[in-house]
Enzyme design. Sequence first.
Site, PDB file in Angstrom:
ATOM      1  N   LYS A 184      40.656  38.715  42.405  1.00  0.00           N
ATOM      2  CA  LYS A 184      41.352  37.544  42.936  1.00  0.00           C
ATOM      3  C   LYS A 184      42.039  36.751  41.805  1.00  0.00           C
ATOM      4  CE  LYS A 184      40.229  38.237  47.284  1.00  0.00           C
ATOM      5  NZ  LYS A 184      39.207  39.202  47.516  1.00  0.00           N
TER       6      LYS A 184
HETATM    7  C1  LIG Z   1      38.457  39.232  49.048  1.00  0.00           C
HETATM    8  C2  LIG Z   1      38.608  38.689  50.406  1.00  0.00           C
HETATM    9  C3  LIG Z   1      37.509  38.257  51.148  1.00  0.00           C
HETATM   10  C4  LIG Z   1      36.098  38.457  50.694  1.00  0.00           C
HETATM   11  O1  LIG Z   1      35.814  37.841  49.518  1.00  0.00           O
HETATM   12  P1  LIG Z   1      34.397  38.116  48.805  1.00  0.00           P
HETATM   13  O2  LIG Z   1      34.307  37.005  47.811  1.00  0.00           O
HETATM   14  O3  LIG Z   1      34.505  39.465  48.166  1.00  0.00           O
HETATM   15  O4  LIG Z   1      33.342  38.059  49.841  1.00  0.00           O
HETATM   16  C5  LIG Z   1      37.727  37.684  52.376  1.00  0.00           C
HETATM   17  N1  LIG Z   1      38.954  37.566  52.872  1.00  0.00           N
HETATM   18  C6  LIG Z   1      40.046  37.992  52.208  1.00  0.00           C
HETATM   19  C7  LIG Z   1      41.396  37.809  52.813  1.00  0.00           C
HETATM   20  C8  LIG Z   1      39.902  38.589  50.956  1.00  0.00           C
HETATM   21  O5  LIG Z   1      40.982  39.037  50.311  1.00  0.00           O
END
Ligand SMILES: *Cc1c(COP(=O)(O)O)cnc(C)c1O
Length: 377
Positions: A184
């Site tokens: 992210k």
């Molecule tokens: C990465 C992501 C998640 C999940 O995030 P985590 O921190 O890995 O649980 C949820 N929604 C979207 C749109 C994502 O890209």
Amino acid sequence: MNTINGQIISLAVPVLGDDVKKALCDVIQSGWLTMGDRVKEFESRFAELHGVENAVAVNSCTAGLHLCLAALGIGPGDKVLVPSLTFVATVNAVLYVGATPVFVDIEDIVSPHISIEDAERKYSSAVKAVFVMHYGGYVVDLQAWRAFADAHKIFLIEDAAHAPAVGEVGRCSDAAAFSFFTNKNMTTSEGGMVMARDPSVLSSIRYQRSHGMTSGTLDRQKGHAYSYDVTTLGYNYRMDELRAAMGLIQLERLSKWNKRRRELSGYYRQIIESKITKVNIPFEHVHETSAHLMPVLIPEEANRISVMKKLRENGIQTSIHYPPIHQFSYYKKRFPGVELPKTEAFCARELTLPLHPLLSEDDIKYVCKSLQEAILF
Ligand SMILES: *Cc1c(COP(=O)(O)O)cnc(C)c1O
């Protein structure tokens, strides 16, 4: 393999340095590893950057999405409007609380956000909330969704995994969850953050993060509390001090990284729009974005798997965001017969190109040249 200086061009990489190493060592030196003062500080700094009072750190965005629904009291018998063009965690969270997802189509293939028009069509009195997701970091029209939610007296919840520190994200919804997973815009390796505009909802989220207990381990260690009560059903969704220490450092860089991501995606856009006219790019260049992803739509007649293979041979990693949730076998079995023509058309052509702050303009030129060849191939 054919690459620039033998380097693989990854889809996303975490930006880490000696300052992160030092921060992690400091935590180890301190002897206190579980949720403590660093987590508190990370929460208030993150909240401050987003212009809200406070926030609750959790161990993933998925946990955060679950807590948003739980704290808003969504449960069995309730329906939640959801996009299908999102990561599966968004909709899994609806199932965690025993509610039923109602899949909503996107606006169109150049604006792949959840559609208000289709949400109106799918609204019924059992609907208690709507989930929006800022696809690729491109912020949905939050004012329009706020008005939609208010008109129907339902909750507006943001899956803000792609969109930290941009626009009004986190400010006008009833609850929002962010992700700090490794790929992210900022990372704590695994981790997340939750916001809620009603302080009593945020307070429920805080209790439910840690077993529904009225005091934490650190409070008891410091002698602030001797016992605790459990006032609600809770979970263990806590963040730890190591992650918070990393998050505090990442947070300082976030706005600068987002800006760099926007510059790089603008550069992609410039090359693709002038040289690879068969490839389309969703959203307008001016759309408010944290530029989390670089999605493109390859021509209908192109074979996506062979395009991806060809790019891989050139040392370029690509991905698909996303296979639509309503077409996963688990979801097809549980919710058969869902048809979302625009989502399906988008997902069939979507290809995600590398985008992260460490890419150079030359990397992008190289990716575009390889893409052009792969499509003609
Ligand atoms: C990465 C992501 C998640 C999940 O995030 P985590 O921190 O890995 O649980 C949820 N929604 C979207 C749109 C994502 O890209």
